[in-house]
Motif scaffolding. Sequence first.
Motif, PDB file in Angstrom:
ATOM      1  N   UNK A 129       2.329   1.582  -3.405  1.00  0.00           N
ATOM      2  CA  UNK A 129       1.313   1.864  -4.418  1.00  0.00           C
ATOM      3  C   UNK A 129       0.796   3.298  -4.332  1.00  0.00           C
ATOM      4  N   UNK A 130       0.793   3.862  -3.146  1.00  0.00           N
ATOM      5  CA  UNK A 130       0.323   5.238  -2.989  1.00  0.00           C
ATOM      6  C   UNK A 130       1.363   6.259  -3.439  1.00  0.00           C
ATOM      7  N   UNK A 131       2.582   5.765  -3.762  1.00  0.00           N
ATOM      8  CA  UNK A 131       3.666   6.649  -4.189  1.00  0.00           C
ATOM      9  C   UNK A 131       4.332   6.097  -5.446  1.00  0.00           C
ATOM     10  N   UNK A 132       3.572   5.852  -6.523  1.00  0.00           N
ATOM     11  CA  UNK A 132       4.142   5.208  -7.713  1.00  0.00           C
ATOM     12  C   UNK A 132       5.275   6.022  -8.325  1.00  0.00           C
ATOM     13  N   UNK A 133       6.387   5.343  -8.581  1.00  0.00           N
ATOM     14  CA  UNK A 133       7.530   5.989  -9.203  1.00  0.00           C
ATOM     15  C   UNK A 133       8.413   6.770  -8.260  1.00  0.00           C
ATOM     16  N   UNK A 134       7.968   6.993  -7.052  1.00  0.00           N
ATOM     17  CA  UNK A 134       8.737   7.781  -6.089  1.00  0.00           C
ATOM     18  C   UNK A 134       9.672   6.881  -5.298  1.00  0.00           C
ATOM     19  N   UNK A 135      10.928   7.311  -5.142  1.00  0.00           N
ATOM     20  CA  UNK A 135      11.870   6.561  -4.324  1.00  0.00           C
ATOM     21  C   UNK A 135      11.496   6.701  -2.856  1.00  0.00           C
TER      22      UNK A 135
ATOM     23  N   UNK B 288       0.826  -1.206   0.000  1.00  0.00           N
ATOM     24  CA  UNK B 288       0.000   0.000   0.000  1.00  0.00           C
ATOM     25  C   UNK B 288       0.860   1.255   0.000  1.00  0.00           C
ATOM     26  N   UNK B 289       1.908   1.277   0.817  1.00  0.00           N
ATOM     27  CA  UNK B 289       2.773   2.453   0.875  1.00  0.00           C
ATOM     28  C   UNK B 289       3.472   2.684  -0.465  1.00  0.00           C
TER      29      UNK B 289
ATOM     30  N   UNK C 287      13.390   1.711  -2.330  1.00  0.00           N
ATOM     31  CA  UNK C 287      12.618   1.032  -3.376  1.00  0.00           C
ATOM     32  C   UNK C 287      11.620   2.004  -3.980  1.00  0.00           C
ATOM     33  N   UNK C 288      11.221   1.710  -5.214  1.00  0.00           N
ATOM     34  CA  UNK C 288      10.166   2.470  -5.872  1.00  0.00           C
ATOM     35  C   UNK C 288       9.292   1.511  -6.644  1.00  0.00           C
ATOM     36  N   UNK C 289       8.036   1.876  -6.810  1.00  0.00           N
ATOM     37  CA  UNK C 289       7.119   1.075  -7.595  1.00  0.00           C
ATOM     38  C   UNK C 289       7.269   1.451  -9.063  1.00  0.00           C
TER      39      UNK C 289
ATOM     40  N   UNK D 237      12.760   5.617   0.825  1.00  0.00           N
ATOM     41  CA  UNK D 237      13.953   5.119   1.496  1.00  0.00           C
ATOM     42  C   UNK D 237      13.610   3.978   2.443  1.00  0.00           C
ATOM     43  N   UNK D 238      14.636   3.227   2.808  1.00  0.00           N
ATOM     44  CA  UNK D 238      14.434   2.161   3.784  1.00  0.00           C
ATOM     45  C   UNK D 238      13.822   2.723   5.060  1.00  0.00           C
ATOM     46  N   UNK D 239      14.374   3.835   5.546  1.00  0.00           N
ATOM     47  CA  UNK D 239      13.891   4.406   6.807  1.00  0.00           C
ATOM     48  C   UNK D 239      12.430   4.833   6.683  1.00  0.00           C
ATOM     49  N   UNK D 240      12.058   5.421   5.540  1.00  0.00           N
ATOM     50  CA  UNK D 240      10.664   5.844   5.342  1.00  0.00           C
ATOM     51  C   UNK D 240       9.724   4.650   5.386  1.00  0.00           C
ATOM     52  N   UNK D 241      10.064   3.593   4.652  1.00  0.00           N
ATOM     53  CA  UNK D 241       9.194   2.416   4.605  1.00  0.00           C
ATOM     54  C   UNK D 241       9.090   1.748   5.971  1.00  0.00           C
ATOM     55  N   UNK D 242      10.201   1.641   6.663  1.00  0.00           N
ATOM     56  CA  UNK D 242      10.181   1.022   7.986  1.00  0.00           C
ATOM     57  C   UNK D 242       9.330   1.847   8.956  1.00  0.00           C
ATOM     58  N   UNK D 243       9.462   3.140   8.893  1.00  0.00           N
ATOM     59  CA  UNK D 243       8.689   4.009   9.798  1.00  0.00           C
ATOM     60  C   UNK D 243       7.204   3.950   9.468  1.00  0.00           C
ATOM     61  N   UNK D 244       6.866   3.946   8.174  1.00  0.00           N
ATOM     62  CA  UNK D 244       5.459   3.958   7.769  1.00  0.00           C
ATOM     63  C   UNK D 244       4.774   2.611   7.968  1.00  0.00           C
ATOM     64  N   UNK D 245       5.522   1.517   7.741  1.00  0.00           N
ATOM     65  CA  UNK D 245       4.906   0.183   7.815  1.00  0.00           C
ATOM     66  C   UNK D 245       5.025  -0.404   9.216  1.00  0.00           C
ATOM     67  N   UNK D 246       6.224  -0.379   9.788  1.00  0.00           N
ATOM     68  CA  UNK D 246       6.419  -0.987  11.112  1.00  0.00           C
ATOM     69  C   UNK D 246       6.225   0.010  12.241  1.00  0.00           C
TER      70      UNK D 246
END
Length: 235
Positions: free
Chosen positions: A173-179, A170-171, A229-231, A181-190
């Motif tokens: 998919x809501x930001x297609x094409x946008x990089x 979901x995180x 990562x980016x979608x 960061x590891x820290x952003x994804x970890x903070x938003x998901x976990x």
Amino acid sequence: MAERRMHTRVLMVEDDPNIVDLIRSNLTVRGFDTVVSSDGLRALRLFETEEPDIVLLDLMLPGADGMDLCRRIRERSNVGIIVVSARGGEHDKVTALNMGADDYLTKPFGIEELLARITATLRRTRATEAPRDVASVLTLGDVVVDLADQQVTRDGELVHLTPTEFALLRELALNPGRLLTHAHLLRRVWGPGYETETEYIRVYVRRLRAKLEAPGGPPLILTQPRAGYRLATGQ
């Protein structure tokens, strides 16, 4: 009609009575119901009958393989699983995550840290509403993400994702094409405090790729080395 449960139920699979007493007493005063098993076979039976909201799982159990128990629980349910183990190596952590664990806490630990991780895991594994300012259905090539129903299909076939896998997708998919960061994804998901747990992201991106990307087909999730990562877009 079944009586509505008023408390969050925790299944603790642990054979050390001192740890059991410590965790159970702290959970009880905070309004949790706690069910305890000291062996794997009984834990599976309790899991079926007690329907816990979250599982705290030790890996070193008498007469049981904790990793296999984690896998068997995950095969049965999307329930949140936190491994709580004295085995602190990266290999053990990655293996547990691959078996379906949502989080991994190494002994010894502070009770406040455990409580924070329980709260974060419950937040991910319980249903959440789709953001109101975005479309509820997102199409990513042959993958369709329904945010409202928390369902994903590929080529029209339903794909089973765990709540943590879905939260990560979901995180992205809501930001297609946008990089991201590891820290952003970890903070938003976990959640806050997980920003350095980069192996969590590696494992869960690998799980998403295995479920959503066709062999030999275009990648859905692109890796930016040492960044994030980016979608993929324009599929």
